[in-house]
Design a protein around this motif. Structure first.
Motif, PDB file in Angstrom:
ATOM      1  N   ASN A 184      -0.225  -0.758  -4.723  1.00  0.00           N
ATOM      2  CA  ASN A 184       0.843  -0.378  -6.117  1.00  0.00           C
ATOM      3  C   ASN A 184       1.270  -1.597  -6.865  1.00  0.00           C
ATOM      4  O   ASN A 184      -0.186  -2.201  -6.944  1.00  0.00           O
ATOM      5  CB  ASN A 184       2.312  -0.084  -5.208  1.00  0.00           C
ATOM      6  CG  ASN A 184       2.876  -1.520  -4.223  1.00  0.00           C
ATOM      7  OD1 ASN A 184       2.361  -2.330  -5.051  1.00  0.00           O
ATOM      8  ND2 ASN A 184       3.477  -1.199  -3.573  1.00  0.00           N
ATOM      9  N   GLU A 185       1.872  -1.081  -7.860  1.00  0.00           N
ATOM     10  CA  GLU A 185       2.252  -1.941  -8.657  1.00  0.00           C
ATOM     11  C   GLU A 185       2.409  -3.666  -8.616  1.00  0.00           C
ATOM     12  O   GLU A 185       2.198  -4.296  -9.289  1.00  0.00           O
ATOM     13  CB  GLU A 185       3.489  -1.082  -9.956  1.00  0.00           C
ATOM     14  CG  GLU A 185       2.404  -0.430 -10.457  1.00  0.00           C
ATOM     15  CD  GLU A 185       2.355   1.012  -9.483  1.00  0.00           C
ATOM     16  OE1 GLU A 185       1.472   2.234  -9.159  1.00  0.00           O
ATOM     17  OE2 GLU A 185       3.474   0.914  -8.968  1.00  0.00           O
ATOM     18  N   LYS A 235       0.659  -1.508  -0.349  1.00  0.00           N
ATOM     19  CA  LYS A 235       0.121   0.203  -0.134  1.00  0.00           C
ATOM     20  C   LYS A 235       0.568   1.430   0.267  1.00  0.00           C
ATOM     21  O   LYS A 235       0.290   2.557  -0.190  1.00  0.00           O
ATOM     22  CB  LYS A 235      -1.149  -0.658   1.532  1.00  0.00           C
ATOM     23  CG  LYS A 235      -1.820  -0.833   1.165  1.00  0.00           C
ATOM     24  CD  LYS A 235      -3.528  -1.071   2.228  1.00  0.00           C
ATOM     25  CE  LYS A 235      -3.744   0.420   2.008  1.00  0.00           C
ATOM     26  NZ  LYS A 235      -5.077   0.957   0.511  1.00  0.00           N
ATOM     27  N   LEU A 265       6.326   7.900  -9.013  1.00  0.00           N
ATOM     28  CA  LEU A 265       5.406   8.047  -7.628  1.00  0.00           C
ATOM     29  C   LEU A 265       3.817   9.119  -7.654  1.00  0.00           C
ATOM     30  O   LEU A 265       2.916   8.514  -7.699  1.00  0.00           O
ATOM     31  CB  LEU A 265       6.240   8.970  -6.023  1.00  0.00           C
ATOM     32  CG  LEU A 265       5.167   9.536  -5.562  1.00  0.00           C
ATOM     33  CD1 LEU A 265       5.160   8.267  -4.366  1.00  0.00           C
ATOM     34  CD2 LEU A 265       6.135  10.321  -4.553  1.00  0.00           C
ATOM     35  N   TYR A 311      -6.076   2.369  -2.508  1.00  0.00           N
ATOM     36  CA  TYR A 311      -4.585   2.269  -3.054  1.00  0.00           C
ATOM     37  C   TYR A 311      -3.814   0.557  -2.967  1.00  0.00           C
ATOM     38  O   TYR A 311      -3.969   1.034  -1.798  1.00  0.00           O
ATOM     39  CB  TYR A 311      -4.235   3.161  -3.329  1.00  0.00           C
ATOM     40  CG  TYR A 311      -2.700   3.629  -3.879  1.00  0.00           C
ATOM     41  CD1 TYR A 311      -2.535   4.656  -4.985  1.00  0.00           C
ATOM     42  CD2 TYR A 311      -1.224   2.734  -2.820  1.00  0.00           C
ATOM     43  CE1 TYR A 311      -1.184   3.851  -5.691  1.00  0.00           C
ATOM     44  CE2 TYR A 311      -0.633   3.409  -3.408  1.00  0.00           C
ATOM     45  CZ  TYR A 311      -0.096   3.592  -5.038  1.00  0.00           C
ATOM     46  OH  TYR A 311       1.169   3.570  -4.946  1.00  0.00           O
ATOM     47  N   SER A 316       1.394   6.305 -10.070  1.00  0.00           N
ATOM     48  CA  SER A 316       1.546   5.877  -9.738  1.00  0.00           C
ATOM     49  C   SER A 316      -0.202   6.299  -8.484  1.00  0.00           C
ATOM     50  O   SER A 316      -0.792   5.370  -9.087  1.00  0.00           O
ATOM     51  CB  SER A 316       2.466   5.214  -8.770  1.00  0.00           C
ATOM     52  OG  SER A 316       1.654   4.223  -8.295  1.00  0.00           O
ATOM     53  N   PRO A 329       3.851   3.821  -2.267  1.00  0.00           N
ATOM     54  CA  PRO A 329       3.658   4.070  -3.469  1.00  0.00           C
ATOM     55  C   PRO A 329       5.857   2.874  -3.821  1.00  0.00           C
ATOM     56  O   PRO A 329       6.104   3.323  -2.434  1.00  0.00           O
ATOM     57  CB  PRO A 329       3.946   4.849  -3.618  1.00  0.00           C
ATOM     58  CG  PRO A 329       2.995   5.218  -2.936  1.00  0.00           C
ATOM     59  CD  PRO A 329       3.008   4.818  -1.388  1.00  0.00           C
ATOM     60  N   ILE A 330       6.034   2.400  -4.419  1.00  0.00           N
ATOM     61  CA  ILE A 330       7.392   1.671  -4.593  1.00  0.00           C
ATOM     62  C   ILE A 330       8.190   3.052  -4.535  1.00  0.00           C
ATOM     63  O   ILE A 330       9.206   2.569  -3.814  1.00  0.00           O
ATOM     64  CB  ILE A 330       7.081   0.505  -5.734  1.00  0.00           C
ATOM     65  CG1 ILE A 330       5.933  -0.340  -5.980  1.00  0.00           C
ATOM     66  CG2 ILE A 330       8.718   0.413  -6.153  1.00  0.00           C
ATOM     67  CD1 ILE A 330       6.358  -1.507  -6.920  1.00  0.00           C
TER      68      ILE A 330
END
Length: 545
Positions: free
Chosen positions: A439-440, A330, A423, A437, A426, A332-333
């Motif tokens: 992330n990928e 959850k 960021l 949300y 995304s 962002p990478i």
């Protein structure tokens, strides 16, 4: 000690303008994306308690609601003093209650920016601010009438205030830090641990100077330092107690311990001690009463039901490492990479390592404690929202990775800017559904329920979109009562059994045998089950019997 990184904006005014522009963007994004966010599960009770506080009644009707929610109720209270008209209607709208949380979050973003800049320089402060502004979890919870963002913001402010006092020793900074610490105590019970943590951070900050003085002057200097710390404890404790009493509108402070109706063994044992039972408690009754209830419910699992993680469900106890897994999914990478590199730099870079006890201890000590507590000792793991308290601190720390921006190579600068761009893309791709949300790592968003549920994904925030869908698809059946064919719509939490406490396997037939064809607001899952699919299921399993 502060590190100065140069920023090609010409002046401090230019830097401030850029910071204000980012915060303005944050507020605009909040206002636009909240428009169709339905009332979430906990908001009515927080709002009710906030209004009670404004009516000078802090009596508890549950365990965890706190006085800070009075900020959310304030517009409606002001509206009640106005004559009928547009101003009264505007202030009475629930949007204004939510807007108060947004404004508080924007102020917290200012603190992240200022502290990052004071510690590591101009670029670092702006990077820390970008990480805050594009945190989807903070965006989501800044839109709600709950205390999660208040806890994160007041915890940040308390750490900043005590850090500032540690380095200046001005009494005004100490009083400000103690006041912020008091505010954190009326925001969420999570912050109680902050009292000993910041005292320990202050001791560790002074420790190198104490050791040098001890070698030069002997034991006499130790007594001096102990006396100084005791004075901090007494004055700081008095300020914290005063803020808590004001927050709970002075509801029966100084009652002896024996007059409390405790539930937890810890408080009962204290109450039964002869030396303690007649001790007057300097805090208001509902403060200690609520703490006891929160601890009791968390230990016994009475109030939060099932915990879900990676396809497994438990009742009344958490998973070791739950929030580490949730963070991996959850956060962002790009943010994760920057935080990780910043943490490594803290201990690898010689100059940063030398300043750990002077500066970073006020960031790392709370982050370390809360990371260990929530991941290994906390049972009510029903949402990432509890864990967001550490992230404003981490963003300040992460800004330090860019302290030497002027000395970066072109490749390093382009890499940093690429991470920032990734960021933003995304996070903005989830507009306006920020509570859901992921992330990928969760590439197909309709399968997020396979990893996490409850308020990580499904907190009732998308009911507007559900009603819109059901209106356009009258053939769809929401929350089917049994095994059936057709177009079925089920919430993510119901599907995995996180909210169907008494029967977590109610939709086991659906989740184990079929895949959703689409998602509504990433929260409600649509299954298209043909009569042939149902016939096949019934012939191969016992679900239809």
């Amino acid at each position: 000690m502060r590190v100065q990184g140069s920023l090609p904006l010409g002046s401090r005014r230019g830097q401030n303008m850029l910071g204000l522009a980012l915060i303005a963007f944050f507020l605009i994004l909040e206002v636009l994306s909240v428009q169709r966010v339905s009332l979430t599960a906990d908001e009515p009770q927080h709002y009710r308690y906030g209004m009670n506080i404004l009516n000078l009644d802090s009596t508890r009707f549950d365990d965890s609601k706190m006085p800070f929610s009075a900020l959310n109720a304030l517009p409606k209270k002001v509206a009640s003093w106005l004559p009928p008209g547009r101003a009264r209607d505007f202030l009475s709208d629930f949007f204004m209650a939510r807007f108060m949380t947004m404004m508080f979050s924007a102020l917290s973003a200012c603190v992240v920016f200022l502290w990052g800049r004071e510690l590591y320089g101009d670029v670092a402060g702006l990077v820390a601010l970008v990480l805050y502004v594009f945190d989807p979890n903070l965006i989501a919870h800044s839109q709600l009438v709950t205390t999660d963002v208040y806890a994160a913001g007041t915890l940040l402010l308390a750490c900043y205030g005590i850090w500032k006092f540690a380095n200046t020793r001005r009494w005004r900074d100490g009083i400000g830090g103690a006041f912020a610490l008091g505010l954190s105590q009326i925001a969420k019970y999570t912050s109680i641990a902050l009292v000993p943590l910041l005292l320990l951070a202050l001791v560790l900050h002074d420790l190198p100077a104490l050791l040098v003085a001890y070698r030069q002057r002997g034991l006499a200097i130790a007594a001096r330092y102990i006396g100084r710390w005791l004075s901090y404890i007494l004055l700081g404790g008095a300020i914290v107690a005063l803020v808590i009493n004001i927050g709970f509108v002075w509801n029966r402070p100084f009652l002896p311990l024996r007059q409390y109706a405790f539930r937890t063994p810890l408080f009962k044992n204290l109450q039964n001690m002869e030396i303690m039972r007649d001790l007057p408690v300097p805090f208001p009754y509902p403060f200690l009463e609520g703490l006891d209830r929160v601890m009791f419910n968390e230990q016994n699992g009475k109030s939060f039901g099932n915990i879900y993680l990676l396809g497994q469900i438990r009742s009344g106890r958490g998973f070791a490492g739950y929030y580490f897994v949730a963070s991996a999914l959850k956060v962002p990478i790009a943010t994760q990479l920057i935080i990780l590199l910043a943490l490594i730099t803290c201990f690898v870079d010689r100059q940063r390592r030398q300043r750990l006890l002077q500066n970073e201890v006020f960031l790392l000590l709370p982050v370390t404690f809360y990371s260990l507590y929530f991941n290994f000792f906390y049972n009510a793991q029903i949402g990432f929202r509890f864990y967001i308290v550490i992230f404003p601190l981490l963003y300040v720390l992460a800004g330090g990775l860019f302290a030497n921006w002027a000395g970066f190579s072109a490749k390093q600068k382009w890499t940093g800017m690429a991470l920032m761009a990734y960021l933003m893309i995304s996070v903005l791709s989830y507009y306006p559904h920020y509570l859901a949300y992921f992330n990928e790592l969760v590439w197909d968003r309709k399968y997020a329920y396979k990893y996490l549920a409850d308020s990580n994904l499904d907190w009732g925030q998308g009911r507007y979109y559900l009603e819109e869908y059901l209106s356009a698809h009258p053939e769809a059946v929401y929350a089917p009562a049994g095994v059936m064919s057709g177009q079925l719509v089920v919430s993510a939490s119901d599907l995995v059994g996180a909210t169907t406490w008494e029967n977590p396997d109610q939709y086991k037939w659906l989740r184990d045998n079929f895949q959703p064809t689409r998602a509504i607001a990433y929260q409600y899952l649509v299954f298209d089950i043909s009569p042939q699919d149902l016939q096949r299921l019934c012939s191969q399993t016992s679900y239809c019997r």
